[in-house]
Design an enzyme around this catalytic site. Sequence first.
Site, short mmCIF file in Angstrom:
data_model
loop_
_atom_site.label_atom_id
_atom_site.label_comp_id
_atom_site.label_asym_id
_atom_site.label_seq_id
_atom_site.Cartn_x
_atom_site.Cartn_y
_atom_site.Cartn_z
N ASP A 1 7.58 2.91 3.00
CA ASP A 1 6.37 2.43 2.36
C ASP A 1 5.24 2.72 3.35
OD1 ASP A 1 4.63 0.85 0.67
OD2 ASP A 1 4.80 -0.72 2.19
N ASP B 1 1.48 1.13 3.28
CA ASP B 1 0.62 0.00 3.62
C ASP B 1 1.42 -1.15 4.21
OD1 ASP B 1 -1.65 1.32 2.42
OD2 ASP B 1 -0.86 0.76 0.46
C1 G6P Z 1 0.42 -0.43 -2.20
C2 G6P Z 1 -0.18 -1.65 -1.53
C3 G6P Z 1 -0.81 -2.56 -2.56
C4 G6P Z 1 -1.76 -1.79 -3.45
C5 G6P Z 1 -1.03 -0.65 -4.14
C6 G6P Z 1 -1.97 0.20 -4.97
O1 G6P Z 1 1.59 -0.79 -2.84
O2 G6P Z 1 0.81 -2.35 -0.83
O3 G6P Z 1 -1.50 -3.58 -1.87
O4 G6P Z 1 -2.33 -2.64 -4.43
O5 G6P Z 1 -0.45 0.18 -3.14
O6 G6P Z 1 -2.87 0.84 -4.14
P1 G6P Z 1 -4.17 1.63 -4.61
O7 G6P Z 1 -4.68 2.26 -3.36
O8 G6P Z 1 -3.70 2.65 -5.62
O9 G6P Z 1 -5.09 0.65 -5.20
MG MG Z 2 3.52 -2.23 1.89
#
Ligand code: G6P
Ligand code: MG
Length: 223
Positions: free
Chosen positions: A11, A13
């Site tokens: 993953d 983030d």
């Molecule tokens: C990841 C992060 C989330 C986020 C999602 C969508 O899973 O952990 O916190 O909401 O991505 O990200 P984006 O950049 O497409 O809004």
């Molecule tokens: Mg994450």
Amino acid sequence: MINMIRAFIFDLDGVLTDTAEYHYRGWKRLADGEGLSFSRADNEHLRGISRRESLMLILKDRVYPEEKIQEMMERKNSYYLEFIKEISPRDLLPGAKELLEEIRAAGLKNALGSASRNASEVLDRLGIRSLFDAISDGYSVERQKPAPDLFLHAARQLGLPPAECVVVEDAAAGVEAAKAGGFRSIGLGPPKRVGDAEAVFPGLSGVRLADLLKALDATQFAR
Ligand code: G6P
Ligand code: MG
């Protein structure tokens, strides 16, 4: 062969870089502007969750027209884009790059499995794109975590069965997705959040490939 690991699916983030914090700040700014209550504790439930599902969790049972929902998602994303503008290789979390390089050097593969539609930009800013054999992001599948689809997409790109891939996640939804897809799993962070993973580490700092394999009681695929 049983218990052979050939790849790691990371993953992004909260695992390789601390953009989880920027997602939180983006949602917080949106929530404050809309007069909605949203705390760091609430944010823990948003980790790994898609943009739309995150907004739905913040809105709770409030009903808004689709147009307003779209506008709020765009607004949050514009705040997020503002935050990530400054990201550079210095923003890699400790141990992340070393581990990616070690996995590659050992003849194993790395894939990215992030629900974010900004994953590609963040990877480039961090300067680590070349360390990945496959990238699956917020554009790759319809059903996001906790559905296993994104990780299955990554495994397909690698040409490997889920049982030979280890998912590394900081989110409960991500661990759930890994398990649902039949992947091996490593959780990063408090056991309260990622305790369902097969093994848990506080983060990647000082974590070597051998530590991960040992925690999974697995061996790497020897070429
Ligand atoms: C990841 C992060 C989330 C986020 C999602 C969508 O899973 O952990 O916190 O909401 O991505 O990200 P984006 O950049 O497409 O809004
Ligand atoms: Mg994450």
